[in-house]
Design a protein around this motif. Structure first.
Motif, mmCIF file in Angstrom:
data_model
loop_
_atom_site.group_PDB
_atom_site.id
_atom_site.type_symbol
_atom_site.label_atom_id
_atom_site.label_comp_id
_atom_site.label_asym_id
_atom_site.label_seq_id
_atom_site.Cartn_x
_atom_site.Cartn_y
_atom_site.Cartn_z
ATOM 1 N N ASP A 169 10.665 2.150 4.699
ATOM 2 C CA ASP A 169 9.758 3.036 3.968
ATOM 3 C C ASP A 169 9.146 2.243 2.839
ATOM 4 O O ASP A 169 9.825 1.463 2.187
ATOM 5 N N TYR A 170 7.893 2.465 2.630
ATOM 6 C CA TYR A 170 7.273 1.815 1.488
ATOM 7 C C TYR A 170 6.596 2.860 0.632
ATOM 8 O O TYR A 170 5.791 3.638 1.107
ATOM 9 N N THR A 171 6.950 2.864 -0.626
ATOM 10 C CA THR A 171 6.212 3.686 -1.569
ATOM 11 C C THR A 171 5.764 2.762 -2.681
ATOM 12 O O THR A 171 6.524 1.916 -3.136
ATOM 13 N N TRP A 202 -1.313 6.003 -5.059
ATOM 14 C CA TRP A 202 0.089 6.084 -4.668
ATOM 15 C C TRP A 202 0.161 6.258 -3.163
ATOM 16 O O TRP A 202 -0.554 7.068 -2.589
ATOM 17 N N HIS A 203 0.989 5.487 -2.539
ATOM 18 C CA HIS A 203 1.003 5.415 -1.097
ATOM 19 C C HIS A 203 2.449 5.450 -0.634
ATOM 20 O O HIS A 203 3.281 4.736 -1.174
ATOM 21 N N ALA A 204 2.746 6.283 0.338
ATOM 22 C CA ALA A 204 4.098 6.299 0.882
ATOM 23 C C ALA A 204 4.001 6.320 2.394
ATOM 24 O O ALA A 204 3.383 7.216 2.964
ATOM 25 N N GLU A 205 4.542 5.294 3.031
ATOM 26 C CA GLU A 205 4.539 5.295 4.488
ATOM 27 C C GLU A 205 5.632 4.377 5.013
ATOM 28 O O GLU A 205 6.175 3.555 4.275
ATOM 29 N N SER A 300 11.300 -1.535 -3.918
ATOM 30 C CA SER A 300 10.630 -0.264 -3.689
ATOM 31 C C SER A 300 10.580 0.139 -2.221
ATOM 32 O O SER A 300 10.025 1.153 -1.880
ATOM 33 N N HIS A 301 11.112 -0.681 -1.345
ATOM 34 C CA HIS A 301 11.204 -0.196 0.029
ATOM 35 C C HIS A 301 12.624 -0.351 0.538
ATOM 36 O O HIS A 301 13.357 -1.224 0.125
#
Ligand SMILES: [Zn+2]
Length: 711
Positions: A169-171, A202-205, A300-301
């Motif tokens: 996961d990356y945010t 801001w990106h979360a995927e 962060s991931h």
């Protein structure tokens, strides 16, 4: 595939191997936690022929039409390619376009086109410009081609087989223009991208990640390989090359590396315009943890389970545009025929995902001897790319040369000042030779430089029109009238100790050394010295007087003029990498064949007694056209207007652009017109800078906006 991967994994730590926990059969060296010492075991890579020379330009991002920032490195790379061909090397010169990513899709939508239509249109303008600029590329690679797409997938498979891809996961904060996640620490106030000065989102995927951290020591050793040498040395033997040139840039990269390399995401979940991520047997999304001890990952991931079950959303992921684009250099090579010396190695231009890719690439000239790149994309080429290649069982490039950016008359080029230089307009007005000569002569390749149309006109007029063109035409005209269009003596009849002959030999040696090290301005300095010596000789001998005197004086005049033509012939050979069309016209005027250019041609003695030449005609037309870029005076007044406008609005002065270091000629050009204004403008900008106290980082980034590669 697995066999090949295992074969490549030699360990300098002995034979303490263990199988990883991955479902894929990857071997790890227990001493270095991942066998990351491959860089030191070059014997494991198939060798390419020693006489080959592979050079690339950046693959230009097609979000907009080509600009001076793409023309400059392409002209430089072309000069290197031509020089290496003259040295008898089997050259592969690759250029092309990088066509994927969200930014391209957006640019296409703005033009009411499909992404492919948009790319085709921009690509056509690149190809047209390269033709106008006499760019002698061997392959133009497009990252939207089917062959490239399958090679990207093959590389992804090889990297995955090595256990170097995992899902996580990356945010984080994402800059769309960079197509890159940013560390909180590198953002400016308001979470703005330091390059684009725009707010990041801001990106979360969940993405696939590449284990860049595993290659920390390999990259360190590649950067260290030639620390002792301060001069760039891309010598033909390529044995002493260091990965990053010039030296100052290598230091920047080294400092970055010592902070620790972090794994980076190599796929995107919501970008449709890209190469679909192939099925590598790793689940997205997943939950089982499989952290690999000792590998540094970005905090962060969080790493996802690595398993071959439960595949779900892979098809929606596309390969990260940088991972995709860098592989383009390999695709470009495969478009060329294999090296003439390639023997037993398989030479299919469409290798499968299997082990033969390494052999096929070696047969086509991989590794690259030098990637020419802008300083803004150096990191991708000096860190990401070598690690990707090592992971895929392929040798890293031998050198990455970082060039600087150009300002226009001391001002940053940009839409707000309207001073963006259109290379197409330049080449249409002045021709390829003048533009190429100016760019390479008036800027130090590897440093920031400046573009001044005034200086271009002066440089082309002084050297190309007068120093070469006029000297040749005057000499040939007299020979034509008095000796019936034939040379009266062998040029070799000039005494070996004659100053002109010594000057020619010295110039040839100096230019060769300079071209070899990408010091174009020095190579052309040597040319100009020889031109000056030739003109001094001509003025001193006064053949136009002697020709009217007795027979022996007339014969002496004939000798003088033949020697002058010989010197100009040598100038044409030395100029071929820089001004190929002019060199050809000089040879045609001298009645010599211009089919094959060899550096040996700089040796004195190329004109034979009795050989004929055509009637005199100018080899370089005088510059009489109007200026095609914004005149410096106008630029200064617009910049001042902007400054005043902002001052009124913000109560402070914002810098529009910093006058950067320029080489002699160009500075003078702007000065002649607007000395007072320039000084005043400079002062007010300085004051503004003090008032505003922008961080150093921000100032540096102003120049990154000059308009080279951004994605
Ligand atoms: Zn950005």
């Amino acid at each position: 595939m697995h066999l090949q991967a295992e074969k490549l994994l030699f360990s300098s730590h002995g034979s303490r191997w263990k199988r990883s926990l991955m479902p894929i059969h990857t071997l790890y060296c227990t001493s270095c936690n991942g066998c990351s010492d491959i860089a030191n075991t070059n014997k494991s890579f198939p060798a390419k022929n020693g006489n080959s020379f592979t050079i690339t330009t950046p693959l230009y991002y097609v979000n907009a039409a080509p600009h001076l920032g793409s023309a400059y490195p392409t002209v430089a790379a072309d000069a290197i390619a031509r020089f290496q061909r003259m040295m008898g090397r089997d050259v592969r010169f690759i250029t092309g376009t990088d066509e994927h990513g969200e930014k391209i899709a957006t640019a296409a939508a703005r033009r009411d086109m499909t992404p492919q239509e948009h790319c085709d249109d921009i690509v056509a303008s690149y190809k047209h410009l390269w033709e106008k600029l006499d760019i002698s590329y061997d392959a133009f690679v497009r990252t939207t081609s089917a062959a490239h797409e399958s090679l990207v997938k093959a590389v992804v498979h090889r990297v995955a087989a090595k256990g170097d891809i995992y899902a996580a996961d990356y945010t984080g904060w994402y800059c769309v223009d960079c197509e890159e996640f940013k560390d909180e620490g590198e953002l400016l106030e308001g979470r703005r991208c330091a390059t684009h000065l725009k707010p990041c989102r801001w990106h979360a995927e969940t993405n696939y990640f590449f284990r860049l951290s595993k290659y920390q020591s390999d990259i360190e050793s590649l950067l260290r390989s030639d620390e002792s040498s301060s001069a760039p040395s891309p010598s033909p033997s390529a044995t002493s090359s260091s990965l990053v040139m010039p030296h100052a840039r290598r230091n920047e990269v080294s400092i970055f590396v010592t902070k620790g390399l972090k794994d980076f995401s190599i796929s995107r979940a919501n970008v449709d315009w890209g190469v679909p991520m192939p099925d590598i047997g790793i689940q997205i999304p997943g939950s089982k943890k499989d952290s690999v001890e000792g590998l540094q990952t970005d905090s962060s991931h969080s790493e996802k389970g690595v398993t071959d079950s439960g595949r779900g959303k892979e098809a929606q992921q596309t390969v990260y545009v940088w991972f995709d684009a860098l592989v383009g250099y390999l695709s470009g090579l495969l478009q060329c025929p294999p090296l003439s010396s390639a023997t037993a190695a398989p030479t299919s231009s469409s290798p499968s995902t299997s082990a033969d890719i390494a052999h096929v690439l070696a047969a086509h000239g991989w590794p690259a001897d030098v990637h020419v790149v802008g300083k803004d994309i150096l990191r991708f080429h000096a860190l990401y790319w070598p690690a990707m290649l090592l992971s895929a069982g392929l040798p890293p490039p031998r050198a990455v040369f970082s060039h600087g950016f150009l300002t226009k008359d001391g001002f940053k080029m940009g839409k707000s000042l309207g001073n963006v230089v259109d290379p197409k307009a330049l080449v249409e007005a002045y021709g390829a030779d003048a533009v190429r000569f100016y760019l390479l002569r008036e800027n130090v390749f590897g440093q920031d430089g400046d573009f001044s149309e005034v200086a271009l006109r002066r440089a082309a007029g002084t050297v190309l029109a007068n120093g070469i063109g006029n000297t040749l035409q005057r000499s040939v005209a007299i020979l034509d009238r008095s000796f019936g269009g034939c040379f009266p003596v062998d040029s070799d009849s000039l005494d070996a100790n004659a100053p002109l002959r010594i000057a020619a030999e010295a110039a040839g040696a100096a230019a060769m050394a300079a071209y070899q090290e990408f010091r174009f301005h020095d190579a052309l300095e040597a040319v100009m010295k020889l031109c000056a010596a030739t003109n001094a000789y001509l003025d001193n001998q006064e053949p136009w007087k002697k020709i009217k005197e007795d027979e022996s004086s007339k014969a002496a005049a004939g000798q003088t003029l033949t020697y002058v033509c010989e010197a100009i012939r040598i100038v044409a050979v030395m100029m071929h990498p820089t001004t190929p069309a002019l060199s050809e016209r000089v040879f045609e005027q001298l009645g010599l064949s211009s089919k094959e250019w060899r550096w040996e041609g700089v040796q004195w003695g190329g004109i034979q007694k009795g050989s004929a030449f055509p009637s005199p005609s100018p080899v370089f037309r005088r510059i009489e056209c109007e200026m095609v870029t914004m005149p410096p005076a106008e630029l200064v007044s617009i910049a001042q207007g902007k400054t005043r406008e902002r001052k009124g609005r913000d109560g402070g002065v914002k810098k529009e652009g910093e006058g950067k270091g320029k080489r002699g000629g160009s500075k003078e050009g702007a000065k002649g017109v607007t000395e007072g204004q320039v000084r005043k403008e400079g002062e007010s900008r300085e004051k503004g800078a003090r008032k505003e106290k922008r961080s150093k980082k921000e100032d540096e980034n102003v120049e990154i906006l000059d308009g080279t590669e951004e994605k």
